[in-house]
Design a protein around this motif. Structure first.
Motif, PDB file in Angstrom:
ATOM      1  N   PHE A 181      10.247  -5.431  -8.615  1.00  9.06           N
ATOM      2  CA  PHE A 181       9.894  -6.707  -7.562  1.00  9.06           C
ATOM      3  C   PHE A 181       8.769  -6.381  -6.896  1.00  9.06           C
ATOM      4  O   PHE A 181       8.087  -5.182  -6.686  1.00  9.06           O
ATOM      5  CB  PHE A 181      11.038  -6.456  -6.592  1.00  9.06           C
ATOM      6  N   TYR A 182       8.296  -7.625  -6.256  1.00 15.24           N
ATOM      7  CA  TYR A 182       7.038  -7.290  -5.669  1.00 15.24           C
ATOM      8  C   TYR A 182       7.388  -7.010  -3.958  1.00 15.24           C
ATOM      9  O   TYR A 182       8.615  -7.652  -3.783  1.00 15.24           O
ATOM     10  CB  TYR A 182       6.055  -8.626  -5.734  1.00 15.24           C
ATOM     11  N   VAL A 183       6.773  -6.248  -3.225  1.00 16.16           N
ATOM     12  CA  VAL A 183       7.023  -6.452  -2.004  1.00 16.16           C
ATOM     13  C   VAL A 183       5.899  -6.608  -1.006  1.00 16.16           C
ATOM     14  O   VAL A 183       4.624  -6.413  -1.479  1.00 16.16           O
ATOM     15  CB  VAL A 183       7.531  -4.866  -1.149  1.00 16.16           C
ATOM     16  N   LYS A 184       6.094  -7.509  -0.060  1.00 20.41           N
ATOM     17  CA  LYS A 184       5.048  -8.033   0.901  1.00 20.41           C
ATOM     18  C   LYS A 184       5.498  -7.724   2.275  1.00 20.41           C
ATOM     19  O   LYS A 184       6.660  -7.255   2.272  1.00 20.41           O
ATOM     20  CB  LYS A 184       4.653  -9.518   0.597  1.00 20.41           C
ATOM     21  N   GLY A 185       4.817  -7.788   3.307  1.00 20.87           N
ATOM     22  CA  GLY A 185       5.200  -7.452   4.518  1.00 20.87           C
ATOM     23  C   GLY A 185       5.381  -6.163   4.744  1.00 20.87           C
ATOM     24  O   GLY A 185       6.242  -5.510   5.955  1.00 20.87           O
ATOM     25  N   HIS A 186       4.877  -5.089   4.125  1.00 22.66           N
ATOM     26  CA  HIS A 186       4.956  -3.754   3.877  1.00 22.66           C
ATOM     27  C   HIS A 186       4.166  -2.989   5.107  1.00 22.66           C
ATOM     28  O   HIS A 186       4.550  -1.726   5.248  1.00 22.66           O
ATOM     29  CB  HIS A 186       4.537  -3.230   2.474  1.00 22.66           C
ATOM     30  N   GLY A 187       3.217  -3.540   5.607  1.00 20.26           N
ATOM     31  CA  GLY A 187       2.657  -2.947   6.738  1.00 20.26           C
ATOM     32  C   GLY A 187       1.464  -1.945   6.221  1.00 20.26           C
ATOM     33  O   GLY A 187       0.685  -1.345   7.174  1.00 20.26           O
ATOM     34  N   VAL A 188       1.070  -1.861   4.984  1.00 21.63           N
ATOM     35  CA  VAL A 188       0.124  -0.814   4.458  1.00 21.63           C
ATOM     36  C   VAL A 188      -1.286  -2.236   4.528  1.00 21.63           C
ATOM     37  O   VAL A 188      -1.146  -2.904   3.913  1.00 21.63           O
ATOM     38  CB  VAL A 188       0.182  -0.422   3.070  1.00 21.63           C
ATOM     39  N   PRO A 189      -2.076  -1.621   5.054  1.00 21.94           N
ATOM     40  CA  PRO A 189      -3.384  -2.671   5.469  1.00 21.94           C
ATOM     41  C   PRO A 189      -3.983  -3.016   4.088  1.00 21.94           C
ATOM     42  O   PRO A 189      -4.256  -2.223   3.181  1.00 21.94           O
ATOM     43  CB  PRO A 189      -4.382  -1.863   6.409  1.00 21.94           C
ATOM     44  N   GLN A 190      -4.343  -4.047   3.856  1.00 26.11           N
ATOM     45  CA  GLN A 190      -4.656  -4.620   2.258  1.00 26.11           C
ATOM     46  C   GLN A 190      -6.025  -3.808   2.417  1.00 26.11           C
ATOM     47  O   GLN A 190      -6.788  -3.663   1.407  1.00 26.11           O
ATOM     48  CB  GLN A 190      -4.939  -6.137   2.354  1.00 26.11           C
ATOM     49  N   SER A 191      -6.864  -3.552   3.474  1.00 30.84           N
ATOM     50  CA  SER A 191      -8.251  -2.990   3.510  1.00 30.84           C
ATOM     51  C   SER A 191      -8.179  -1.820   2.771  1.00 30.84           C
ATOM     52  O   SER A 191      -8.921  -1.302   1.768  1.00 30.84           O
ATOM     53  CB  SER A 191      -8.759  -3.094   4.862  1.00 30.84           C
ATOM     54  N   LEU A 192      -7.043  -0.891   3.160  1.00 28.87           N
ATOM     55  CA  LEU A 192      -6.790   0.413   2.714  1.00 28.87           C
ATOM     56  C   LEU A 192      -6.345   0.301   1.137  1.00 28.87           C
ATOM     57  O   LEU A 192      -6.842   1.118   0.365  1.00 28.87           O
ATOM     58  CB  LEU A 192      -5.535   0.973   3.456  1.00 28.87           C
ATOM     59  N   MET A 193      -5.339  -0.866   0.949  1.00 30.94           N
ATOM     60  CA  MET A 193      -5.335  -0.786  -0.681  1.00 30.94           C
ATOM     61  C   MET A 193      -6.329  -1.112  -1.388  1.00 30.94           C
ATOM     62  O   MET A 193      -6.592  -0.711  -2.522  1.00 30.94           O
ATOM     63  CB  MET A 193      -4.184  -1.963  -0.845  1.00 30.94           C
ATOM     64  N   ASN A 194      -7.201  -1.962  -0.946  1.00 29.30           N
ATOM     65  CA  ASN A 194      -8.516  -2.192  -1.806  1.00 29.30           C
ATOM     66  C   ASN A 194      -9.371  -1.159  -1.618  1.00 29.30           C
ATOM     67  O   ASN A 194      -9.975  -0.806  -2.790  1.00 29.30           O
ATOM     68  CB  ASN A 194      -9.152  -3.534  -1.014  1.00 29.30           C
ATOM     69  N   GLU A 195      -9.385  -0.292  -0.348  1.00 30.55           N
ATOM     70  CA  GLU A 195     -10.291   1.028  -0.341  1.00 30.55           C
ATOM     71  C   GLU A 195      -9.908   1.848  -1.546  1.00 30.55           C
ATOM     72  O   GLU A 195     -10.903   2.519  -2.152  1.00 30.55           O
ATOM     73  CB  GLU A 195     -10.410   1.393   0.980  1.00 30.55           C
TER      74      GLU A 195
END
Length: 327
Positions: free
Chosen positions: A48-62
């Motif tokens: 499953f995909y999870v959204k609303g997870h609280g990990v900043p997208q900026s950090l995911m991209n970094e």
């Protein structure tokens, strides 16, 4: 058990992230709805995909960005953190040094594990003893990864609390001696682009497999569809990237604890894009030395039928580690 699903569900885990430390979280209506969705996804797709997870997208991209930068360094630089048995199987592997069921994968990777101090798990954890190897370049690599691992560990713990409730237990059912001191694995993977854009047997980025532990959070490149999930009819369903989400899947240990109610679903990676693809995979695991066997509450729900599987998690992991890499 998995079904003939045609797509992978999306779950907003925001309510669990907000309430995840509350033992009475299951009484909240918004949390109960998420628990229902988690239960359905774990039964029907295992993904499953999870959204609303609280990990900043900026950090995911970094973390994806520094992973790209590392894999584009000269080989001589990457080999400074080469993985060997002497490094506790931590570090960099060249393309085709990772093996899935005896077949080399078209990928390069860096493996990180929770630190294992000497004697921490006796002979069980001996081959994984040691510290992680961090490259000097990119300069922000270590700091970014350590913060990312911290946030993924907390998120995974909260999702697992929701899954424990979905199985019919208390929120902390899978903590304590089972998973209160969780092990974790992080694998940074680079998949070369395919100039022919035609899948061949030797172009499999990662062969067909299930994951070893409890829960996986997959942070994949946004514009390349390469991860595929197998449904009950044998069809391969694409896990198309959705920016800002994790692709989440359950592993072998949760299948055992759930007494087979939840299935660890087969998946593979084929990069047919011309572009180089990276994936930052975080694996949340039980306590390293815990014995994983069907939970009695899950056996009772099955009318007393018991899955004939059990494993000490650390043994299961070590056996995989020893057989998954070219010496």
């Amino acid at each position: 058990m998995t079904t003939d699903f045609k797509s992978i569900p999306i779950i907003d885990v925001g309510p669990i992230v907000a309430k995840g430390d509350d033992l009475k979280m299951g009484q909240d209506p918004s949390v109960r709805e998420v628990i229902k969705q988690l239960d359905q996804a774990c039964r029907e797709t295992g993904f499953f995909y999870v959204k609303g997870h609280g990990v900043p997208q900026s950090l995911m991209n970094e973390v994806k960005d520094v992973t790209h930068k590392f894999f584009h360094l000269p080989l001589s630089e990457k080999l400074k953190i080469k993985m060997t048995p002497n490094t506790g199987y931590r570090g960099y592997q060249k393309i085709k040094e990772n093996i899935t069921k005896g077949v080399p994968d078209l990928q390069e990777a860096i493996d990180y594990y929770r630190e294992v101090k000497r004697g921490m798990y006796g002979s069980l954890g001996e081959i994984l003893e040691g510290c992680n190897q961090w490259p000097n370049e990119p300069a922000n690599f270590k700091a970014s990864m350590e913060e990312y691992i911290r946030l993924c560990t907390d998120l995974s713990r909260k999702i697992m609390r929701g899954i424990a409730l979905a199985l019919g237990g208390s929120a902390d059912e899978l903590e304590g001696e089972k998973g209160g001191d969780p092990f974790w694995v992080v694998r940074l993977i680079g998949y070369p682009g395919n100039p022919a854009a035609i899948p061949q047997n030797n172009d499999i980025g990662c062969g067909i497999h299930t994951d070893y532990g409890l829960l996986t959070l997959i942070n994949q490149d946004d514009r390349i569809t390469a991860l595929e999930v197998k449904n009950l009819s044998g069809e391969w369903v694409p896990a198309t990237p959705i920016p800002g989400t994790f692709v989440c899947n359950i592993g072998d240990m949760l299948k055992i604890w759930s007494n087979g109610t939840y299935e660890a679903t087969l998946h593979r990676v084929i990069n047919n894009s011309l572009k180089y693809r990276v994936c930052v995979a975080y694996f949340y695991e039980p306590n390293f030395d815990t014995l994983v066997e069907p939970l009695e509450m899950c056996v009772e729900k099955s009318g007393g039928a018991r899955l004939n599987q059990k494993a000490v998690y650390g043994e299961h992991l070590v056996n995989k580690v020893k057989n998954n890499f070219v010496p």
